[in-house]
Design an enzyme around this catalytic site. Sequence first.
Site, PDB file in Angstrom:
ATOM      1  N   GLU A  34       0.976  -1.123   0.011  1.00 46.18           N
ATOM      2  CA  GLU A  34       0.027  -0.091  -0.031  1.00 46.18           C
ATOM      3  C   GLU A  34       0.956   1.033   0.065  1.00 46.18           C
ATOM      4  O   GLU A  34       1.851   1.499   1.134  1.00 46.18           O
ATOM      5  CB  GLU A  34      -1.067   0.334   0.908  1.00 46.18           C
ATOM      6  CG  GLU A  34      -2.187   1.259   1.355  1.00 46.18           C
ATOM      7  CD  GLU A  34      -2.744   1.145   2.697  1.00 46.18           C
ATOM      8  OE1 GLU A  34      -3.047  -0.301   3.025  1.00 46.18           O
ATOM      9  OE2 GLU A  34      -3.411   2.406   2.863  1.00 46.18           O
ATOM     10  N   ARG A 258       5.316 -12.868   9.744  1.00 46.35           N
ATOM     11  CA  ARG A 258       5.507 -11.393   9.504  1.00 46.35           C
ATOM     12  C   ARG A 258       6.950 -11.262  10.309  1.00 46.35           C
ATOM     13  O   ARG A 258       7.226 -11.817  11.122  1.00 46.35           O
ATOM     14  CB  ARG A 258       4.606 -10.724   9.605  1.00 46.35           C
ATOM     15  CG  ARG A 258       4.065 -10.041  10.977  1.00 46.35           C
ATOM     16  CD  ARG A 258       2.950  -9.246  11.214  1.00 46.35           C
ATOM     17  NE  ARG A 258       3.158  -8.249  10.976  1.00 46.35           N
ATOM     18  CZ  ARG A 258       2.516  -7.506   9.947  1.00 46.35           C
ATOM     19  NH1 ARG A 258       1.802  -7.422   9.235  1.00 46.35           N
ATOM     20  NH2 ARG A 258       3.404  -5.813   9.722  1.00 46.35           N
ATOM     21  N   LYS A 268       4.037   0.828   9.273  1.00 45.95           N
ATOM     22  CA  LYS A 268       4.508   1.633   9.113  1.00 45.95           C
ATOM     23  C   LYS A 268       3.595   3.356   9.317  1.00 45.95           C
ATOM     24  O   LYS A 268       4.215   4.183   9.384  1.00 45.95           O
ATOM     25  CB  LYS A 268       3.622   1.733   7.640  1.00 45.95           C
ATOM     26  CG  LYS A 268       4.503   1.502   6.606  1.00 45.95           C
ATOM     27  CD  LYS A 268       4.360   1.581   4.873  1.00 45.95           C
ATOM     28  CE  LYS A 268       2.860  -0.115   4.702  1.00 45.95           C
ATOM     29  NZ  LYS A 268       2.675   0.046   3.588  1.00 45.95           N
TER      30      LYS A 268
HETATM   31  P1  ATP Z   1       2.122  -2.429   8.106  1.00 42.80           P
HETATM   32  O1  ATP Z   1       1.402  -2.657   9.292  1.00 42.80           O
HETATM   33  O2  ATP Z   1       4.109  -2.155   8.633  1.00 42.80           O
HETATM   34  O3  ATP Z   1       1.793  -1.372   7.508  1.00 42.80           O
HETATM   35  P2  ATP Z   1       1.223  -4.118   6.133  1.00 42.80           P
HETATM   36  O4  ATP Z   1       1.344  -5.056   6.304  1.00 42.80           O
HETATM   37  O5  ATP Z   1       0.094  -2.718   6.514  1.00 42.80           O
HETATM   38  O6  ATP Z   1       2.536  -2.942   6.956  1.00 42.80           O
HETATM   39  P3  ATP Z   1       2.117  -3.006   2.865  1.00 42.80           P
HETATM   40  O7  ATP Z   1       1.742  -1.800   2.454  1.00 42.80           O
HETATM   41  O8  ATP Z   1       0.070  -3.650   2.971  1.00 42.80           O
HETATM   42  O9  ATP Z   1       2.271  -3.431   4.590  1.00 42.80           O
HETATM   43  O10 ATP Z   1       2.288  -4.876   3.266  1.00 42.80           O
HETATM   44  C1  ATP Z   1       2.794  -5.200   1.430  1.00 42.80           C
HETATM   45  C2  ATP Z   1       3.092  -6.775   1.538  1.00 42.80           C
HETATM   46  O11 ATP Z   1       3.966  -6.535   2.739  1.00 42.80           O
HETATM   47  C3  ATP Z   1       1.585  -7.381   2.610  1.00 42.80           C
HETATM   48  O12 ATP Z   1       1.853  -8.365   1.403  1.00 42.80           O
HETATM   49  C4  ATP Z   1       2.376  -7.745   3.499  1.00 42.80           C
HETATM   50  O13 ATP Z   1       1.736  -8.489   4.121  1.00 42.80           O
HETATM   51  C5  ATP Z   1       4.020  -7.454   3.694  1.00 42.80           C
HETATM   52  N1  ATP Z   1       4.287  -7.544   4.735  1.00 42.80           N
HETATM   53  C6  ATP Z   1       4.499  -6.288   5.181  1.00 42.80           C
HETATM   54  N2  ATP Z   1       4.685  -6.133   6.759  1.00 42.80           N
HETATM   55  C7  ATP Z   1       5.192  -7.220   6.772  1.00 42.80           C
HETATM   56  C8  ATP Z   1       6.147  -8.138   8.137  1.00 42.80           C
HETATM   57  N3  ATP Z   1       6.795  -7.521   8.906  1.00 42.80           N
HETATM   58  N4  ATP Z   1       6.684  -9.328   7.588  1.00 42.80           N
HETATM   59  C9  ATP Z   1       6.735  -9.998   6.679  1.00 42.80           C
HETATM   60  N5  ATP Z   1       5.786  -9.095   5.831  1.00 42.80           N
HETATM   61  C10 ATP Z   1       5.240  -8.067   5.599  1.00 42.80           C
HETATM   62 MG    MG Z   2      -1.369  -3.111   4.834  1.00 42.53          MG
END
Ligand code: ATP
Ligand code: MG
Length: 555
Positions: A34, A258, A268
């Site tokens: 995102e 994760r 983020k």
């Molecule tokens: P955050 O909680 O940091 O905002 P998010 O999952 O909302 O992370 P996205 O941009 O939606 O962030 O994530 C893009 C991809 O990265 C998704 O497939 C998500 O599952 C993966 N991802 C995000 N954080 C992690 C993590 N700590 N370990 C493994 N994969 C991750």
């Molecule tokens: Mg997300």
Amino acid sequence: MSEERPLNFIEQIVADDIANGVNGGRVLTRFPPEPNGYLHIGHAKSIAVNFGLAQQFNGKTNLRFDDTNPVTEDTEYVDSIKADIRWLGYEWDKELYASDYFEQIYEFAVKLIKKGLAYVEDATAEEIAASKGTPTTPGKPTPARSRSVEENLDLFTRMRAGEFKDGEKTLRAKIDLASPNMHMRDPLMYRIKHAHHHRTGDKWCIYPMYDFAHGQSDSIENITHSLCTLEFIPHRPLYDWFIKELEIFPSHQYEFSRLNITYTVMSKRKLKQLVEEKYVSGWDDPRMPTISGLRRRGYTPASIRQFSERVGVQKREQMIDLGLLEFCIREELNKTANRVMAVLDPVKLVITNYPDGQVEEMTAENNPEDASAGSRTLYFSKTLYIEREDFMEEPPKKFFRLGPGLHVRLKNAYIIKGESVEKDANGNITTIYASYLPETKSGGDHSGMTVKGTIHWVSAEHAATAEVRLYDRLFKSENPSAEEGDFKEFLNPDSLQVVKEAYVEPGLLQARAGDRFQFMRKGYFTVDPDSTPEKVVFNRTVTLKDAWAKEKGKA
Ligand code: ATP
Ligand code: MG
């Protein structure tokens, strides 16, 4: 990806699918960020897993921006995400945007309404929550649930046309208000948001929810293996239900744990707070676990990929030791970084019996681990700088460095013997006097003399001044997110120490941003983009040894 280790569970699934001819053996993954912040090392793991799977099984990976939330997203983030993925060493097949599917996703919604499987809701978010029941008691239908297909179609069209205010209506899937899985109790599909979107502008005022955009986008792209993190396990039945009812390409979702790292926050939202409230200098502050921060800190793409590989893919939540990440970069830089001498806490050393005005050129090997790294010239003269901590006026027994009457070798130069000191009014040593033994010159020493210690130095008249930023872990708590209270209370107040005037070999004035060095006995350092032609700024990437591990051992 290494051939020595057994397949992880996701690789096994893919291998089995290929063996069974699922999707004709085709493998297409996607990385779906995102664009609401910069990528962090958790994303790097997801990138390594998604792109790695495709590489391993002759597949492809799409980069899909999951840009369904107009309020938090921005093109600045899109650009940084693309740059970071490329820097990590991966290239996507197609660059795609969920927002490009808005029309198609809208049509999917219409299809479900026509099948009697979606309805326009009037209730507020609170009312919906209150009517949903609990995991052990079923929810109650709202009056809207019994609306006719015609009425729903009419209302949904008017939602799109902008006739309603934010929150006034939503579109819900009509599934099962008694399902033990709360996500199946008529989840939201669309909400109204009169907001400008960074790509679609003001075209839309209704936006699909994650659950009605993600799987649909996967399906539109014919993604075969849609990988996400464990918290999406309860969403999987909904993911499958939408695909089945829409009769679209059957993408499948698989979940892995994760990445969490000690002394770090990995969301983020939290990282954004640190940036906006100026606890750090920006998304690329070298203390941040962002890709851009790690890059500025001196991490290499290979070290981050190596870290992801070592962490592996698991089905259970885990907390990875920050030391493992540091180990990966240390191991690489030990092989690749040229050694140089830099004095971070300088004190003057005068060699009393060395001829005034004489300058000798000493040859120094750049990297003992790599003969091809060649050598460089060091200038040696009567007045040098050494580290303050390398001299003790009253040294204890096992102090193998400099002190009155003690012998030590100056790296790549001579053995010297400490004589006396000069102090200022406060009793601080301002100058150390020593004598050298001319017959002990490195490379041609036939004196037969041995000393236990070797220290680094720079020639005072030749040295360049540098600023050195010593970074340490950003948080003092092992898991700041799990602490009671605000995670920011657990920031490490000593995470940055700036040395304004360090002295380094003059050759380092030519170093460019991103170059990496080992400062002998001090650690690995990289040149920061803040450097100017007059003053180089170095960031400490990592210490030579894990100082904290020792600390732990003591406890
Ligand atoms: P955050 O909680 O940091 O905002 P998010 O999952 O909302 O992370 P996205 O941009 O939606 O962030 O994530 C893009 C991809 O990265 C998704 O497939 C998500 O599952 C993966 N991802 C995000 N954080 C992690 C993590 N700590 N370990 C493994 N994969 C991750
Ligand atoms: Mg997300």
